[in-house]
Design an enzyme around this catalytic site. Structure first.
Site, PDB file in Angstrom:
ATOM      1  N   VAL A 171       0.931  -1.268  -0.217  1.00 22.87           N
ATOM      2  CA  VAL A 171      -0.087   0.062  -0.143  1.00 22.87           C
ATOM      3  C   VAL A 171       0.503   1.176  -0.043  1.00 22.87           C
ATOM      4  O   VAL A 171       0.562   2.526  -1.114  1.00 22.87           O
ATOM      5  CB  VAL A 171      -0.807  -0.008   0.810  1.00 22.87           C
ATOM      6  CG1 VAL A 171      -1.243   1.550   1.036  1.00 22.87           C
ATOM      7  CG2 VAL A 171      -2.283  -0.768   1.151  1.00 22.87           C
ATOM      8  N   GLN A 172       2.052   1.339   0.716  1.00 20.70           N
ATOM      9  CA  GLN A 172       2.552   2.449   1.404  1.00 20.70           C
ATOM     10  C   GLN A 172       3.342   2.711  -0.031  1.00 20.70           C
ATOM     11  O   GLN A 172       3.730   3.827  -0.696  1.00 20.70           O
ATOM     12  CB  GLN A 172       3.989   2.214   1.924  1.00 20.70           C
ATOM     13  CG  GLN A 172       3.373   3.069   3.566  1.00 20.70           C
ATOM     14  CD  GLN A 172       4.338   3.584   3.889  1.00 20.70           C
ATOM     15  OE1 GLN A 172       5.682   3.256   3.755  1.00 20.70           O
ATOM     16  NE2 GLN A 172       4.140   4.334   5.155  1.00 20.70           N
ATOM     17  N   ARG A 257      17.066  24.584  16.352  1.00 23.98           N
ATOM     18  CA  ARG A 257      18.825  25.504  17.265  1.00 23.98           C
ATOM     19  C   ARG A 257      17.940  25.723  18.000  1.00 23.98           C
ATOM     20  O   ARG A 257      17.336  25.570  18.989  1.00 23.98           O
ATOM     21  CB  ARG A 257      19.081  26.291  16.112  1.00 23.98           C
ATOM     22  CG  ARG A 257      19.990  25.534  15.045  1.00 23.98           C
ATOM     23  CD  ARG A 257      20.233  26.707  14.086  1.00 23.98           C
ATOM     24  NE  ARG A 257      21.001  27.729  14.424  1.00 23.98           N
ATOM     25  CZ  ARG A 257      20.986  29.108  13.974  1.00 23.98           C
ATOM     26  NH1 ARG A 257      21.227  29.427  12.822  1.00 23.98           N
ATOM     27  NH2 ARG A 257      22.471  29.965  14.917  1.00 23.98           N
ATOM     28  N   HIS A 258      18.814  26.048  19.035  1.00 22.10           N
ATOM     29  CA  HIS A 258      19.009  26.811  20.705  1.00 22.10           C
ATOM     30  C   HIS A 258      17.888  28.094  20.041  1.00 22.10           C
ATOM     31  O   HIS A 258      18.069  27.961  19.267  1.00 22.10           O
ATOM     32  CB  HIS A 258      20.241  26.960  21.502  1.00 22.10           C
ATOM     33  CG  HIS A 258      20.916  27.472  19.991  1.00 22.10           C
ATOM     34  ND1 HIS A 258      21.420  29.303  19.994  1.00 22.10           N
ATOM     35  CD2 HIS A 258      22.200  27.387  19.706  1.00 22.10           C
ATOM     36  CE1 HIS A 258      22.112  29.573  18.754  1.00 22.10           C
ATOM     37  NE2 HIS A 258      22.781  28.440  19.258  1.00 22.10           N
ATOM     38  N   ASN A 264      24.849  35.552  18.842  1.00 25.51           N
ATOM     39  CA  ASN A 264      24.591  35.774  17.509  1.00 25.51           C
ATOM     40  C   ASN A 264      24.159  37.192  17.222  1.00 25.51           C
ATOM     41  O   ASN A 264      24.434  37.474  16.514  1.00 25.51           O
ATOM     42  CB  ASN A 264      22.497  34.958  17.966  1.00 25.51           C
ATOM     43  CG  ASN A 264      22.879  33.418  18.033  1.00 25.51           C
ATOM     44  OD1 ASN A 264      22.169  32.143  18.152  1.00 25.51           O
ATOM     45  ND2 ASN A 264      24.399  32.698  17.297  1.00 25.51           N
ATOM     46  N   ARG A 307      23.929  27.249  25.923  1.00 24.49           N
ATOM     47  CA  ARG A 307      22.422  27.778  24.908  1.00 24.49           C
ATOM     48  C   ARG A 307      21.398  26.316  24.719  1.00 24.49           C
ATOM     49  O   ARG A 307      20.933  27.038  24.801  1.00 24.49           O
ATOM     50  CB  ARG A 307      22.781  28.750  23.532  1.00 24.49           C
ATOM     51  CG  ARG A 307      23.258  27.996  22.793  1.00 24.49           C
ATOM     52  CD  ARG A 307      24.287  28.950  21.599  1.00 24.49           C
ATOM     53  NE  ARG A 307      25.249  28.168  20.919  1.00 24.49           N
ATOM     54  CZ  ARG A 307      26.456  28.525  20.807  1.00 24.49           C
ATOM     55  NH1 ARG A 307      27.218  28.409  22.299  1.00 24.49           N
ATOM     56  NH2 ARG A 307      27.430  27.762  19.690  1.00 24.49           N
ATOM     57  N   GLU A 327      28.532  22.536  18.336  1.00 24.06           N
ATOM     58  CA  GLU A 327      29.037  23.048  17.062  1.00 24.06           C
ATOM     59  C   GLU A 327      29.991  23.204  17.457  1.00 24.06           C
ATOM     60  O   GLU A 327      31.323  22.378  17.467  1.00 24.06           O
ATOM     61  CB  GLU A 327      28.806  25.072  17.572  1.00 24.06           C
ATOM     62  CG  GLU A 327      28.717  25.707  16.236  1.00 24.06           C
ATOM     63  CD  GLU A 327      27.457  25.411  15.232  1.00 24.06           C
ATOM     64  OE1 GLU A 327      27.963  24.243  15.113  1.00 24.06           O
ATOM     65  OE2 GLU A 327      26.943  25.811  14.478  1.00 24.06           O
ATOM     66  N   HIS A 392      22.800  23.089  17.203  1.00 25.31           N
ATOM     67  CA  HIS A 392      23.219  24.569  16.580  1.00 25.31           C
ATOM     68  C   HIS A 392      22.983  24.212  14.844  1.00 25.31           C
ATOM     69  O   HIS A 392      23.169  23.415  14.098  1.00 25.31           O
ATOM     70  CB  HIS A 392      24.574  24.415  16.700  1.00 25.31           C
ATOM     71  CG  HIS A 392      24.959  24.251  18.338  1.00 25.31           C
ATOM     72  ND1 HIS A 392      24.785  24.945  19.298  1.00 25.31           N
ATOM     73  CD2 HIS A 392      25.358  23.135  19.368  1.00 25.31           C
ATOM     74  CE1 HIS A 392      25.321  24.897  20.701  1.00 25.31           C
ATOM     75  NE2 HIS A 392      25.067  22.747  20.557  1.00 25.31           N
ATOM     76  N   ARG A 397      22.286  21.283  10.351  1.00 21.94           N
ATOM     77  CA  ARG A 397      22.665  21.482   8.113  1.00 21.94           C
ATOM     78  C   ARG A 397      23.153  19.940   8.068  1.00 21.94           C
ATOM     79  O   ARG A 397      22.709  19.040   7.714  1.00 21.94           O
ATOM     80  CB  ARG A 397      23.706  21.270   8.252  1.00 21.94           C
ATOM     81  CG  ARG A 397      23.288  23.505   8.040  1.00 21.94           C
ATOM     82  CD  ARG A 397      24.432  24.977   7.940  1.00 21.94           C
ATOM     83  NE  ARG A 397      24.189  25.455   7.169  1.00 21.94           N
ATOM     84  CZ  ARG A 397      24.204  26.776   7.913  1.00 21.94           C
ATOM     85  NH1 ARG A 397      26.040  26.924   8.160  1.00 21.94           N
ATOM     86  NH2 ARG A 397      24.057  28.406   7.241  1.00 21.94           N
TER      87      ARG A 397
END
Length: 470
Positions: A171-172, A257-258, A264, A307, A327, A392, A397
């Site tokens: 089905v999937q 992220r924090h 920042n 953080r 990080e 972070h 990413r």
């Protein structure tokens, strides 16, 4: 007389020592690929239709590429669809359909030719040959092909007798196949079940005695049991370890992220500062969001940096700290603004723009290093069910690139804004992504690659994509 040792120089991009002549590296660093396989490996799937072979092939290909092993998947069904444009019915797969058999052999042969091209000429290290390969004769042909070309072979067999799992898979995945675009659900399921029957009589499973010389893993009932035989090298053991950790239980992974940090706001990278007032507001909003989602047995992971821990504290739920989630280490550039890096280290700034994935900060890390550091996190994420990872920008990413199958070139430029939660839900052969902004203002920390990445560029050209800050 023994030759004297060659002079060494440090490669400016990766900061690794390499032989040089007249002060210049003998070979460019990007050409010196780390090879995790002493000879190319051919992974071969085995099993009846609707046993998750393509799911395993795609997932394994994605994982190996992510850890830096060039891998490509070759799906014989895709070759068949390109050869026979219109699929009529299961009759094509009947063992007494000579025309069908001939076409399927041609497709398998064409796929193996492409495997040879990829592994022997294009620099690939692993090829995944995704087909049923249900007979000992067919597997013997593949082993012979591999021996003639100097490849190692590793078989991955998926055996499943659970009718519910098979029905769910049909089905999937199968109903959305190009084979069944003009069919009703019932017609498609009925045809596919008959297609499976075409293979059942001739299916010869990998046997502990008859196939004792082969290298393989046999996965029974989607991971309830495993049988592993003759694991010959590092890459095969990595494959086995990975396949023994993945599961198909429905779940979601939340990445964020924090909250916005003090550094920042000032446009400074790295460091270990606390949250800004808006960052604390985001942490409270994240707590409300998680509560509203009512997620079953949610686990929360953070890095060991202030953080992320401050952000998790606002959730008022238990959390686990991972050093691996810290990080990226910017080395001598920690806590500097991009403008200061350009001023003090203009060469470093340009080199990073030239190859952001492989560039290593002096006394710090590269994205490539970060991926290696995060492999245990990915392995544990695969084992778990619902998890929220508070991390972070660079770390997020890397994790996102794994789940969304992004290349090393795309990875360092993936957009991971502050105060946004990404909900990843595994579906069929990929991952569904929902981006949820929690509507708390924050600075933009994303810097795109500038057009001019030459080391002789002007400062204004280098800083053109730096986001605004205090």
């Amino acid at each position: 007389m023994a030759a004297s040792p060659r002079e060494l120089t440090q490669n400016p991009l990766k900061k690794i020592w390499m032989p040089c002549k007249n002060g210049l590296p003998e070979q460019h660093a990007s050409q010196r690929k780390v090879c995790m396989t002493n000879c190319p490996t051919l992974i071969v799937t085995v099993g009846l239709p609707a046993r998750g072979k393509t799911y395993i092939s795609k997932k394994l290909t994605r994982y190996l590429n992510w850890i830096g092993v060039p891998t490509k998947e070759f799906n014989v069904g895709q070759y068949r669809r390109e050869c026979v444009k219109i699929y009529k019915s299961f009759e094509f797969f009947r063992p007494d359909n000579e025309e069908g058999l001939k076409i399927r052999k041609q497709c398998a042969s064409a796929a193996l030719n492409d495997v040879r091209q990829y592994l022997s000429e294009e620099g690939g290290q692993v090829a995944v040959f995704d087909a049923t390969n249900t007979t000992r004769e067919r597997r013997g042909t593949i082993v012979k092909f591999a021996e003639q070309n100097g490849y190692k072979v590793f078989f991955v067999e998926s055996v499943c007798e659970d009718p519910e799992v098979i029905a769910e898979n049909i089905v999937q995945v199968k109903l959305s196949s190009p084979d069944y675009t003009d069919c009703s659900t019932d017609e498609a399921v009925d045809d596919f079940m008959k297609r499976i029957k075409c293979y059942e009589n001739s299916y010869q499973t990998l046997d502990e005695v008859l196939d004792r010389e082969l290298s393989y893993i046999k996965i029974m009932d989607v991971g309830r049991r495993y049988l592993v035989n003759r694991v010959l090298d590092h890459i095969q053991s990595r494959i086995v370890y990975y396949l023994m950790n993945i599961h198909i239980t429905p779940r979601s992974i939340y990445l964020c992220r924090h909250g916005e940090s003090e550094l920042n706001i000032k446009g400074r990278i790295g460091g270990d500062s606390g949250l800004s007032a808006r960052g604390k507001q985001f942490a409270r909003c994240l707590g409300n969001f998680i509560q509203d989602q009512n997620i079953r047995e949610l686990k929360v992971w953070t890095s060991q940096m202030r953080r992320t821990i401050q952000t998790a504290e606002a959730l008022t739920v238990p959390y686990e700290q991972w050093k691996a989630l810290n990080e990226i280490d910017a080395g001598v550039c920690e806590e500097m603004m991009y403008e200061e890096i350009q001023e003090h280290y203009p060469l470093e700034f340009a080199l990073r723009d030239q190859d952001k994935y492989r560039y290593r900060y002096p006394k710090g890390e590269s994205y490539e290093d970060l991926v290696q550091r995060l492999e245990p996190v990915i392995m544990e994420l695969e084992r778990q069910e619902n998890v929220l990872v508070i991390c972070h920008q660079a770390v997020m990413r890397c994790l996102l690139a794994y789940f969304l199958d992004k290349s090393a070139e795309e990875l360092p430029y993936l957009k991971c804004p502050l105060h946004t939660v990404l909900k990843l839900t595994p579906v069929a052969y990929g991952c569904k992504v929902e981006s949820i902004s929690l509507n708390v203002e924050a600075v933009n920390t994303h810097r795109d690659r500038p057009e001019n990445v030459d080391i002789s560029r002007q400062a204004e050209e280098a800083l053109v994509t730096v986001p605004a800050h205090q």
